[in-house]
Scaffold this motif. Structure first.
Motif, PDB file in Angstrom:
ATOM      1  N   ASN A  54       0.943  -0.951  -0.228  1.00  0.00           N
ATOM      2  CA  ASN A  54      -0.191  -0.187  -0.165  1.00  0.00           C
ATOM      3  C   ASN A  54       0.578   1.728  -0.041  1.00  0.00           C
ATOM      4  O   ASN A  54       0.355   2.041  -0.796  1.00  0.00           O
ATOM      5  N   ARG A  55       1.997   0.644   0.775  1.00  0.00           N
ATOM      6  CA  ARG A  55       2.949   2.189   1.309  1.00  0.00           C
ATOM      7  C   ARG A  55       3.292   2.466  -0.605  1.00  0.00           C
ATOM      8  O   ARG A  55       3.402   3.377  -0.908  1.00  0.00           O
ATOM      9  N   TYR A  56       4.143   1.614  -1.162  1.00  0.00           N
ATOM     10  CA  TYR A  56       4.374   1.389  -2.852  1.00  0.00           C
ATOM     11  C   TYR A  56       3.658   2.243  -3.851  1.00  0.00           C
ATOM     12  O   TYR A  56       3.410   3.142  -4.403  1.00  0.00           O
ATOM     13  N   PHE A  57       2.035   1.442  -3.763  1.00  0.00           N
ATOM     14  CA  PHE A  57       1.212   2.685  -4.441  1.00  0.00           C
ATOM     15  C   PHE A  57       0.940   3.557  -3.848  1.00  0.00           C
ATOM     16  O   PHE A  57       1.065   4.410  -5.041  1.00  0.00           O
ATOM     17  N   LEU A  58       1.296   4.431  -2.799  1.00  0.00           N
ATOM     18  CA  LEU A  58       0.741   5.633  -2.369  1.00  0.00           C
ATOM     19  C   LEU A  58       2.116   6.516  -3.124  1.00  0.00           C
ATOM     20  O   LEU A  58       1.698   7.562  -4.337  1.00  0.00           O
ATOM     21  N   ARG A  59       3.531   5.442  -3.015  1.00  0.00           N
ATOM     22  CA  ARG A  59       4.706   6.478  -4.160  1.00  0.00           C
ATOM     23  C   ARG A  59       4.037   6.640  -5.802  1.00  0.00           C
ATOM     24  O   ARG A  59       4.579   7.490  -5.605  1.00  0.00           O
ATOM     25  N   ARG A  60       3.640   5.668  -5.625  1.00  0.00           N
ATOM     26  CA  ARG A  60       3.833   5.552  -7.027  1.00  0.00           C
ATOM     27  C   ARG A  60       2.482   7.059  -7.510  1.00  0.00           C
ATOM     28  O   ARG A  60       2.988   6.993  -9.107  1.00  0.00           O
ATOM     29  N   VAL A  61       1.381   6.910  -7.211  1.00  0.00           N
ATOM     30  CA  VAL A  61       0.090   7.585  -7.326  1.00  0.00           C
ATOM     31  C   VAL A  61       0.668   9.299  -7.408  1.00  0.00           C
ATOM     32  O   VAL A  61       0.833   9.657  -8.155  1.00  0.00           O
ATOM     33  N   VAL A  62       1.167   9.602  -6.079  1.00  0.00           N
ATOM     34  CA  VAL A  62       1.666  10.603  -5.961  1.00  0.00           C
ATOM     35  C   VAL A  62       2.990  11.050  -6.957  1.00  0.00           C
ATOM     36  O   VAL A  62       2.264  12.238  -7.494  1.00  0.00           O
ATOM     37  N   ARG A  63       3.781  10.162  -7.290  1.00  0.00           N
ATOM     38  CA  ARG A  63       4.409  10.375  -8.436  1.00  0.00           C
ATOM     39  C   ARG A  63       4.151  10.653  -9.795  1.00  0.00           C
ATOM     40  O   ARG A  63       4.232  11.710 -10.436  1.00  0.00           O
ATOM     41  N   HIS A  64       2.959  10.307  -9.683  1.00  0.00           N
ATOM     42  CA  HIS A  64       2.497   9.709 -11.413  1.00  0.00           C
ATOM     43  C   HIS A  64       1.851  11.640 -11.153  1.00  0.00           C
ATOM     44  O   HIS A  64       1.869  12.422 -12.382  1.00  0.00           O
ATOM     45  N   LEU A  65       1.265  12.071 -10.016  1.00  0.00           N
ATOM     46  CA  LEU A  65       0.311  13.111 -10.452  1.00  0.00           C
ATOM     47  C   LEU A  65       0.766  14.378 -10.134  1.00  0.00           C
ATOM     48  O   LEU A  65       0.649  15.103 -10.809  1.00  0.00           O
ATOM     49  N   PHE A  74      -1.963  18.827  -2.648  1.00  0.00           N
ATOM     50  CA  PHE A  74      -2.311  17.831  -2.178  1.00  0.00           C
ATOM     51  C   PHE A  74      -3.156  17.813  -1.133  1.00  0.00           C
ATOM     52  O   PHE A  74      -2.293  18.582  -0.239  1.00  0.00           O
ATOM     53  N   LEU A  75      -3.877  16.437  -0.670  1.00  0.00           N
ATOM     54  CA  LEU A  75      -4.529  16.901   0.885  1.00  0.00           C
ATOM     55  C   LEU A  75      -4.969  15.718   0.705  1.00  0.00           C
ATOM     56  O   LEU A  75      -5.565  14.160   0.123  1.00  0.00           O
ATOM     57  N   ASP A  76      -4.271  14.691   1.970  1.00  0.00           N
ATOM     58  CA  ASP A  76      -3.704  12.989   2.531  1.00  0.00           C
ATOM     59  C   ASP A  76      -4.770  13.242   3.576  1.00  0.00           C
ATOM     60  O   ASP A  76      -4.669  13.852   4.780  1.00  0.00           O
ATOM     61  N   ILE A  77      -5.468  12.484   3.050  1.00  0.00           N
ATOM     62  CA  ILE A  77      -6.986  12.165   3.934  1.00  0.00           C
ATOM     63  C   ILE A  77      -6.884  10.782   5.487  1.00  0.00           C
ATOM     64  O   ILE A  77      -6.897   9.970   4.272  1.00  0.00           O
ATOM     65  N   GLY A  78      -6.797  10.294   6.504  1.00  0.00           N
ATOM     66  CA  GLY A  78      -6.488   9.979   6.892  1.00  0.00           C
ATOM     67  C   GLY A  78      -4.824   9.248   7.001  1.00  0.00           C
ATOM     68  O   GLY A  78      -4.688   8.510   6.512  1.00  0.00           O
ATOM     69  N   SER A  79      -3.353  10.287   6.751  1.00  0.00           N
ATOM     70  CA  SER A  79      -2.278  10.416   7.147  1.00  0.00           C
ATOM     71  C   SER A  79      -2.189   8.899   7.228  1.00  0.00           C
ATOM     72  O   SER A  79      -0.909   9.061   7.024  1.00  0.00           O
ATOM     73  N   GLY A  80      -2.001   9.452   9.142  1.00  0.00           N
ATOM     74  CA  GLY A  80      -1.720   8.135   9.378  1.00  0.00           C
ATOM     75  C   GLY A  80      -0.481   8.794   9.944  1.00  0.00           C
ATOM     76  O   GLY A  80       0.427   9.593   9.685  1.00  0.00           O
ATOM     77  N   LEU A  81       0.684   7.888  10.743  1.00  0.00           N
ATOM     78  CA  LEU A  81       1.900   8.133  11.451  1.00  0.00           C
ATOM     79  C   LEU A  81       3.135   8.472  10.113  1.00  0.00           C
ATOM     80  O   LEU A  81       2.634   7.376   8.804  1.00  0.00           O
ATOM     81  N   PRO A  82       3.161   9.210  10.344  1.00  0.00           N
ATOM     82  CA  PRO A  82       4.614   9.743   9.510  1.00  0.00           C
ATOM     83  C   PRO A  82       5.196   8.598   8.849  1.00  0.00           C
ATOM     84  O   PRO A  82       6.100   7.726  10.299  1.00  0.00           O
ATOM     85  N   THR A  83       6.204   8.043   8.107  1.00  0.00           N
ATOM     86  CA  THR A  83       6.666   7.442   7.950  1.00  0.00           C
ATOM     87  C   THR A  83       7.931   7.657   6.883  1.00  0.00           C
ATOM     88  O   THR A  83       8.229   8.593   6.179  1.00  0.00           O
TER      89      THR A  83
END
Length: 276
Positions: A54-65, A74-83
């Motif tokens: 899921n983290r890799y999916f997020l990175r690919r999405v953000v990179r594409h955007l 970017f509005l990251d809803i339910g961002s969770g703990l920083p990693t």
């Protein structure tokens, strides 16, 4: 992490955000989280690979955007703990000056996010708001300070909508956010699916019922319908490991990464229902 908790943080009830941190191998969790997480991993070991995928999916999405779509907000809803490789880091690597608002209502997430982002308040902000209140998210002072909603915005709902039950009407939440966005904006969603292993998914829901957030997995068709009224970006709604797969990244097949994900564009055309 010591079980001495900051004010407002309950260390004795497992937290959805801290459980996710535990799956990723983080240290921002308490004994209650580790006990619940260990119980889950004994029965569902693929939760670790699901969290990483899921983290890799997020990175690919953000990179594409940030690159192909040219999004700068970017509005990251339910961002969770920083990693590692948080949204602002990925976005700004490819699009310097990109602005990010992290949205959450977990006290420990907010504390960590404020500490992480303190160095650059001109491009990153934290909003204490609830996914169930889309209007409150948009109207939050930090959202209004950081984001120009007359320009394209990417709303990220990564591994968060499964914490809404049917009574919370997740489709309506997505629709309400969509209505606040101008054409050319995007919505990204990843969501736990419950068809790969229904029995294990049911067990997961039972454990999360004793945590800070109930959990409800959904079918592939139900996840697909969350994108109603949006124009899906290729390859559509697919297992998270399969979305624009990058051969340089680790790969987990769908049976080891329970989740569907997709990215969709807000258009000026009337919403079209998604059936499935």
């Amino acid at each position: 992490m010591s079980d001495h908790a900051p004010t407002g943080v309950d260390p004795y009830t497992p937290s959805a955000a801290r459980l996710y941190d535990f799956y990723l191998g983080g240290k921002d969790n308490y004994a209650a989280d580790r006990d619940a997480g260990t119980q889950l991993l004994q029965r569902i070991p693929e939760l670790r690979s699901t969290a990483h995928a899921n983290r890799y999916f997020l990175r690919r999405v953000v990179r594409h955007l940030a690159t192909e779509a040219g999004v700068r907000q970017f509005l990251d809803i339910g961002s969770g703990l920083p990693t590692q490789d948080n949204v602002h880091q990925v976005a700004q690597r490819h699009n310097p000056g990109a602005r990010v608002v992290y949205v959450d209502n977990d006290p420990i997430v907010l504390a960590h996010a404020h500490a992480l982002l303190a160095d650059d308040p001109s491009t990153t902000a934290v909003a204490n708001a609830d996914l169930r209140d889309p209007a409150g998210i948009i109207a939050h002072p930090e959202s209004q300070r950081m984001i120009d909603f007359t320009q394209p915005v990417a709303v990220l709902m990564i591994a968060v909508l499964h914490f809404l039950t049917d009574d919370d009407a997740p489709n309506d939440v997505v629709a309400a956010l969509r209505e606040e966005l101008c054409p050319g904006s995007y919505i990204a969603i990843s969501h736990l699916e419950n068809e790969t292993s229904p029995e294990r998914a049911a067990f997961m829901e039972q454990v999360y019922a004793r945590s800070s957030a109930t959990l409800q997995g959904r079918s592939h068709a139900e996840i697909h319908r969350l994108f109603t009224g949006l124009k899906l970006v290729e390859p559509g709604v697919v297992p998270i490991s399969e979305w624009r797969r990058d051969p340089t990244e680790p790969y987990w097949p769908p049976e080891q990464a329970w989740g569907d994900g997709g990215l969709a564009r807000v258009t000026s055309l009337p919403p079209t229902p998604i059936r499935g």
